[in-house]
Design a protein around this motif. Structure first.
Motif, PDB file in Angstrom:
ATOM      1  N   UNK A 123       0.833  -1.205   0.000  1.00  0.00           N
ATOM      2  CA  UNK A 123       0.000   0.000   0.000  1.00  0.00           C
ATOM      3  C   UNK A 123       0.867   1.256   0.000  1.00  0.00           C
ATOM      4  N   UNK A 124       1.939   1.226   0.766  1.00  0.00           N
ATOM      5  CA  UNK A 124       2.833   2.391   0.811  1.00  0.00           C
ATOM      6  C   UNK A 124       3.375   2.710  -0.576  1.00  0.00           C
ATOM      7  N   UNK A 125       3.826   1.697  -1.295  1.00  0.00           N
ATOM      8  CA  UNK A 125       4.362   1.920  -2.627  1.00  0.00           C
ATOM      9  C   UNK A 125       3.300   2.492  -3.565  1.00  0.00           C
ATOM     10  N   UNK A 126       2.086   1.953  -3.486  1.00  0.00           N
ATOM     11  CA  UNK A 126       1.002   2.438  -4.341  1.00  0.00           C
ATOM     12  C   UNK A 126       0.619   3.867  -3.987  1.00  0.00           C
ATOM     13  N   UNK A 127       0.524   4.159  -2.704  1.00  0.00           N
ATOM     14  CA  UNK A 127       0.117   5.494  -2.279  1.00  0.00           C
ATOM     15  C   UNK A 127       1.171   6.538  -2.621  1.00  0.00           C
ATOM     16  N   UNK A 128       2.447   6.165  -2.533  1.00  0.00           N
ATOM     17  CA  UNK A 128       3.515   7.089  -2.908  1.00  0.00           C
ATOM     18  C   UNK A 128       3.367   7.510  -4.370  1.00  0.00           C
ATOM     19  N   UNK A 129       2.967   6.570  -5.230  1.00  0.00           N
ATOM     20  CA  UNK A 129       2.760   6.898  -6.640  1.00  0.00           C
ATOM     21  C   UNK A 129       1.559   7.828  -6.820  1.00  0.00           C
ATOM     22  N   UNK A 130       0.498   7.577  -6.078  1.00  0.00           N
ATOM     23  CA  UNK A 130      -0.689   8.431  -6.163  1.00  0.00           C
ATOM     24  C   UNK A 130      -0.354   9.852  -5.728  1.00  0.00           C
ATOM     25  N   UNK A 131       0.442   9.988  -4.696  1.00  0.00           N
ATOM     26  CA  UNK A 131       0.783  11.311  -4.157  1.00  0.00           C
ATOM     27  C   UNK A 131       1.574  12.151  -5.155  1.00  0.00           C
ATOM     28  N   UNK A 132       2.182  11.505  -6.137  1.00  0.00           N
ATOM     29  CA  UNK A 132       2.948  12.220  -7.163  1.00  0.00           C
ATOM     30  C   UNK A 132       2.127  12.442  -8.433  1.00  0.00           C
ATOM     31  N   UNK A 133       0.892  11.989  -8.429  1.00  0.00           N
ATOM     32  CA  UNK A 133       0.064  11.984  -9.632  1.00  0.00           C
ATOM     33  C   UNK A 133      -1.054  13.015  -9.493  1.00  0.00           C
ATOM     34  N   UNK A 134      -0.937  14.118 -10.204  1.00  0.00           N
ATOM     35  CA  UNK A 134      -1.918  15.209 -10.085  1.00  0.00           C
ATOM     36  C   UNK A 134      -3.314  14.771 -10.509  1.00  0.00           C
ATOM     37  N   UNK A 135      -3.397  13.939 -11.533  1.00  0.00           N
ATOM     38  CA  UNK A 135      -4.711  13.473 -11.995  1.00  0.00           C
ATOM     39  C   UNK A 135      -5.414  12.683 -10.894  1.00  0.00           C
ATOM     40  N   UNK A 154      -4.829  12.841  -7.596  1.00  0.00           N
ATOM     41  CA  UNK A 154      -5.154  13.723  -6.474  1.00  0.00           C
ATOM     42  C   UNK A 154      -6.366  14.592  -6.794  1.00  0.00           C
ATOM     43  N   UNK A 155      -6.457  15.069  -8.018  1.00  0.00           N
ATOM     44  CA  UNK A 155      -7.613  15.872  -8.418  1.00  0.00           C
ATOM     45  C   UNK A 155      -8.895  15.038  -8.407  1.00  0.00           C
ATOM     46  N   UNK A 156      -8.766  13.795  -8.853  1.00  0.00           N
ATOM     47  CA  UNK A 156      -9.916  12.893  -8.822  1.00  0.00           C
ATOM     48  C   UNK A 156     -10.412  12.696  -7.396  1.00  0.00           C
ATOM     49  N   UNK A 157      -9.498  12.413  -6.479  1.00  0.00           N
ATOM     50  CA  UNK A 157      -9.869  12.194  -5.079  1.00  0.00           C
ATOM     51  C   UNK A 157     -10.505  13.440  -4.472  1.00  0.00           C
ATOM     52  N   UNK A 158      -9.926  14.592  -4.763  1.00  0.00           N
ATOM     53  CA  UNK A 158     -10.452  15.838  -4.204  1.00  0.00           C
ATOM     54  C   UNK A 158     -11.860  16.134  -4.718  1.00  0.00           C
ATOM     55  N   UNK A 159     -12.092  15.830  -5.990  1.00  0.00           N
ATOM     56  CA  UNK A 159     -13.405  16.091  -6.582  1.00  0.00           C
ATOM     57  C   UNK A 159     -14.441  15.076  -6.129  1.00  0.00           C
ATOM     58  N   UNK A 160     -14.096  13.792  -6.190  1.00  0.00           N
ATOM     59  CA  UNK A 160     -15.056  12.737  -5.831  1.00  0.00           C
ATOM     60  C   UNK A 160     -15.346  12.720  -4.333  1.00  0.00           C
TER      61      UNK A 160
END
Length: 255
Positions: free
Chosen positions: A215-227, A229-235
């Protein structure tokens, strides 16, 4: 999802929030007239049949036919306002990013691909083909919010407290009696058992997705991915606003 007329409680099951573990701890204490959707072969069959009826009747898995992941709106309609107000209603929430990750790996399960219904198959195939960050922002990802399962009322743009500018759980327009957090599940579940008058039941960790390191490895990638992060913030904007979660969540560090 469980409606216990014997103990007068309603368990609302949010996806990937240890709901199966909770339900299995409660099954032996239920009465004959209690309603169970999911968790055993017989009840899973009833749950899935009702979900399919909803899809046939209104092209949506949510509807008047109750199933494992029915939201509060339809549960309240089914049992009536009197029982709804009288019974102890609770659900469990979890950081949305963690739910999406757990759901992604659940859909990649080989057994599910062989047994899932026709409408779920495209999601299973999508999870197989895409990496997590791509799948999470696709049309096949988890389509709900935490708020969808935590109230039968309208929650958008609702501010109950004049002191916190609409932020925080005190401002959430809920008619549930208790909202547990996955991150403190044992403590919250023990509280529920005490309120209902059950012994302090143990929880067995069922339907695991991936260990903390993955999970840490996957989340680290998400944290660097603007698309992403924007999806999470909107949804999940309302989820973050009310439940105190953050888009940049790392359970590995939290643990």
């Amino acid at each position: 999802m469980i409606i216990s007329h014997k103990h007068k409680f309603i368990f609302i099951h949010v996806h990937r929030t240890a709901g199966t573990s909770i339900a299995n701890s409660l099954l032996n204490f239920l009465g004959e007239s209690d309603e169970v959707y999911g968790y055993t072969k017989q009840f899973e069959k009833t749950s899935e049949a009702n979900r399919q009826k909803n899809i046939q009747e209104n092209s949506d898995e949510q509807g008047k036919n109750l199933w494992k992941h029915s939201n509060p709106k339809y549960i309240k309609q089914k049992i009536g306002a009197k029982k709804w107000n009288e019974y102890f209603k609770f659900a469990v929430v979890r950081n949305p990013l963690d739910i999406h990750f757990s759901n992604y790996h659940y859909l990649r399960n080989e057994e599910l691909q062989e047994s899932c219904s026709e409408d779920i198959l495209p999601k299973v195939q999508g999870a197989k083909k895409l990496i997590f960050s791509e799948f999470m922002t696709s049309d096949s990802s988890w389509q709900y919010t935490l708020c969808d399962f935590c109230t039968s009322l309208s929650y958008k743009n609702t501010q109950k407290s004049p002191y916190k500018d609409g932020e925080g759980i005190s401002n959430f327009n809920t008619d549930l009696d208790f909202i547990m957090k996955y991150e403190r599940l044992k403590i919250d579940f023990a509280y529920f058992c005490g309120v209902i008058g059950l012994p302090r039941l143990s929880l067995n960790w069922l339907n695991k997705s991936r260990n903390l390191e993955n999970r840490k490895l996957a989340f680290d990638e998400i944290h660097k991915n603007d698309k992403s992060l924007n999806f999470l913030a909107k949804r999940h904007g309302y989820d973050y606003n009310y439940f105190g979660y953050k888009t940049k969540f790392n359970e590995h560090e939290a643990k």
